[in-house]
Motif scaffolding. Structure first.
Motif, PDB file in Angstrom:
ATOM      1  N   GLU A 103      -3.810   0.845   9.420  1.00  0.00           N
ATOM      2  CA  GLU A 103      -3.688   2.214   8.899  1.00  0.00           C
ATOM      3  C   GLU A 103      -2.379   2.418   8.140  1.00  0.00           C
ATOM      4  O   GLU A 103      -2.315   3.208   7.208  1.00  0.00           O
ATOM      5  CB  GLU A 103      -3.759   3.221  10.051  1.00  0.00           C
ATOM      6  N   ALA A 104      -1.315   1.746   8.607  1.00  0.00           N
ATOM      7  CA  ALA A 104       0.001   1.905   7.957  1.00  0.00           C
ATOM      8  C   ALA A 104       0.593   0.520   7.731  1.00  0.00           C
ATOM      9  O   ALA A 104       1.518   0.105   8.431  1.00  0.00           O
ATOM     10  CB  ALA A 104       0.912   2.755   8.830  1.00  0.00           C
ATOM     11  N   ASN A 107       5.388  -3.451   4.632  1.00  0.00           N
ATOM     12  CA  ASN A 107       5.585  -3.925   3.256  1.00  0.00           C
ATOM     13  C   ASN A 107       5.058  -5.338   3.019  1.00  0.00           C
ATOM     14  O   ASN A 107       4.536  -5.646   1.948  1.00  0.00           O
ATOM     15  CB  ASN A 107       7.073  -3.902   2.895  1.00  0.00           C
ATOM     16  N   LYS A 138      -5.983   1.461   5.453  1.00  0.00           N
ATOM     17  CA  LYS A 138      -5.463   1.251   4.084  1.00  0.00           C
ATOM     18  C   LYS A 138      -5.452  -0.226   3.685  1.00  0.00           C
ATOM     19  O   LYS A 138      -5.331  -0.568   2.515  1.00  0.00           O
ATOM     20  CB  LYS A 138      -4.043   1.799   3.983  1.00  0.00           C
ATOM     21  N   GLN A 223      -4.419  -1.565  13.552  1.00  0.00           N
ATOM     22  CA  GLN A 223      -3.072  -1.004  13.675  1.00  0.00           C
ATOM     23  C   GLN A 223      -3.198   0.488  13.412  1.00  0.00           C
ATOM     24  O   GLN A 223      -3.749   0.906  12.391  1.00  0.00           O
ATOM     25  CB  GLN A 223      -2.138  -1.657  12.648  1.00  0.00           C
ATOM     26  N   ASN A 224      -2.718   1.282  14.369  1.00  0.00           N
ATOM     27  CA  ASN A 224      -2.860   2.730  14.245  1.00  0.00           C
ATOM     28  C   ASN A 224      -1.647   3.311  13.512  1.00  0.00           C
ATOM     29  O   ASN A 224      -0.576   2.705  13.485  1.00  0.00           O
ATOM     30  CB  ASN A 224      -2.988   3.345  15.645  1.00  0.00           C
ATOM     31  N   GLU A 225      -1.842   4.492  12.944  1.00  0.00           N
ATOM     32  CA  GLU A 225      -0.793   5.091  12.114  1.00  0.00           C
ATOM     33  C   GLU A 225       0.515   5.279  12.894  1.00  0.00           C
ATOM     34  O   GLU A 225       1.608   5.168  12.341  1.00  0.00           O
ATOM     35  CB  GLU A 225      -1.260   6.432  11.574  1.00  0.00           C
ATOM     36  N   ASP A 226       0.419   5.511  14.217  1.00  0.00           N
ATOM     37  CA  ASP A 226       1.634   5.728  15.029  1.00  0.00           C
ATOM     38  C   ASP A 226       2.321   4.405  15.391  1.00  0.00           C
ATOM     39  O   ASP A 226       3.269   4.374  16.159  1.00  0.00           O
ATOM     40  CB  ASP A 226       1.291   6.498  16.305  1.00  0.00           C
ATOM     41  N   GLY A 227       1.824   3.272  14.839  1.00  0.00           N
ATOM     42  CA  GLY A 227       2.467   1.978  15.090  1.00  0.00           C
ATOM     43  C   GLY A 227       1.869   1.242  16.284  1.00  0.00           C
ATOM     44  O   GLY A 227       2.205   0.084  16.528  1.00  0.00           O
TER      45      GLY A 227
END
Ligand SMILES: Cc1cc2nc3c(=O)[nH]c(=O)nc-3n(C[C@H](O)[C@H](O)[C@H](O)COP(=O)(O)OP(=O)(O)OC[C@H]3O[C@@H](n4cnc5c(N)ncnc54)[C@H](O)[C@@H]3O)c2cc1C
Length: 349
Positions: A103-104, A107, A138, A223-227
């Motif tokens: 999700e996040a 780099n 994403k 992987q969730n947006e909150d890490g």
């Protein structure tokens, strides 16, 4: 005639056992191996990481010296595991579909070359198209990964080691130098103890997962947006499925949290393709808490020279990737021992 020598290996986790098998391939006729450990594959302890591992293979892109070194070790282990899966059906290793949903994405995942460096070698690797990715995701990829029934694989390696003439001894070392006294004429000690002996760079990463009976056909990581991370890992040979999991550096709590269990299972129900027959319910076998033996800067693989020609070969600090790196680490350790003259024959690696 040369006196017989003993090489003592400390540790019966995936690193110690993999290294022991590599060393056995290169022993001279006057050398023997003794594997010493506090915990063996039939034991369970929060400080013995190997039986708790999922374990699946998921590449980690990056450009640090640690990431580059691990990429090579992981790639060699991937090729080795193919041979194990094909030739040793009782080893508990199986190649299946691997899927990643991020999700996040950090780099490194947005740099095409950095991704190719670690994913390109995988069979069937491709990026997921945007319409193949679930909402909120994403970055996505699929490839052929492998999964390991970790306690079965460790027991399998221990059996091979003993059948090839290796000796074992259950022993809790208070100090690494004690290992030189556990047999006559110990020429070298190989330190595969996970966290090492009072290394200030070592630390633990607590992991909580849940073993359920419900089967699933792929290993999926989200992987969730909150890490935080969610993953499902089917264990070969009907070993159930690991639902994970947490990554908590420096957290020494040995007890499973019921809130964490509820969160892991709720996410797994939302995101992973468990069969509808289970009615959204999980058949829990056990909660798992283990400590990944991590080290700042990655694994220590080096020879320490002691007085009187004695040597310690260090191979510890695999963190959360011990199975994925295992054969590469074992080969690098055996190669270093050959280079330093601790092993005397060329390894047939
Ligand atoms: C929840 C969880 C999930 C994981 N998932 C994965 C995954 O999917 N993929 C992956 O690759 N890895 C995974 N890991 C990480 C993996 O388990 C570790 O990297 C690996 O097990 C480390 O192996 P090791 O042999 O270095 O250490 P360990 O397995 O901890 O073994 C250390 C050995 O040294 C011995 N020892 C230590 N101190 C002494 C002493 N003083 N005297 C005598 N003997 C001693 C111990 O008894 C033991 O035999 C996971 C770990 C956890 C906890």
């Amino acid at each position: 005639m040369t006196d017989p020598e003993t090489i003592v290996i400390i540790g019966a986790g995936v690193i110690g056992l993999s290294t022991a098998l590599c060393i056995q391939q290169s022993l001279s006729p006057v050398q023997s191996v003794l594997l010493v450990a506090r915990d063996f594959p039939s034991d369970t302890s929060v400080n013995y990481a190997s039986p708790w591992a999922g374990a699946h293979y998921r590449p980690v892109p990056g450009s640090s010296p640690q990431a580059l070194r691990e990429a090579g070790q992981a790639q060699r282990t991937y090729e080795f595991m193919k041979r194990v899966a094909a030739d040793e059906p009782g080893a508990g290793v199986k190649f299946i579909q691997g899927v990643e949903h991020l999700e996040a994405p950090p780099n490194e995942y947005l740099d095409a070359q950095s991704v190719l460096n670690v994913y390109e070698h995988l069979d069937g690797f491709r990026h997921l198209t945007s319409d193949e990715m679930p909402e909120g995701v994403k970055w996505g990829a699929q490839y052929i990964s492998y999964v390991v029934n970790s306690p079965v694989y460790c027991a399998h390696m221990l059996r091979k080691f003993v059948l090839k003439g290796g000796d074992t001894r259950q022993y809790n070392l208070a100090n690494i130098k004690e290992a030189f006294s556990l047999a006559s004429n110990v020429s070298a000690v190989v330190n595969c103890s996970g966290v090492g002996f009072e290394d200030p760079k070592s630390f633990i990463i607590r992991g909580q997962t849940c073993l359920v009976r419900n089967p699933v056909s792929a290993t999926i990581t989200r992987q969730n947006e909150d890490g935080s991370w969610s993953f499902c890992i089917p264990r070969p040979l009907d070993g159930g499925t690991i639902i994970g999991g947490t990554k908590e550096p420096h957290n020494w709590d040995p007890n499973p949290s019921m809130e964490t269990r509820a969160r892991l299972l709720a996410n797994a129900k939302k995101w992973f393709p468990f069969k509808p027959e289970s009615g959204g319910q999980f058949d829990v076998v056990r909660d798992i808490v283990g400590r990944r033996p991590a080290r700042e800067g990655g694994m220590r693989i080096e020879v320490e020279e002691l007085e009187e020609g004695k040597q310690i070969v260090h191979a510890y600090g695999a963190g959360g990737r011990g199975f994925e790196l295992s054969r590469g680490v074992a080969e690098d350790t055996a190669a270093l021992m050959l280079e330093k003259g601790i092993l005397r024959e060329k390894a047939a690696l």
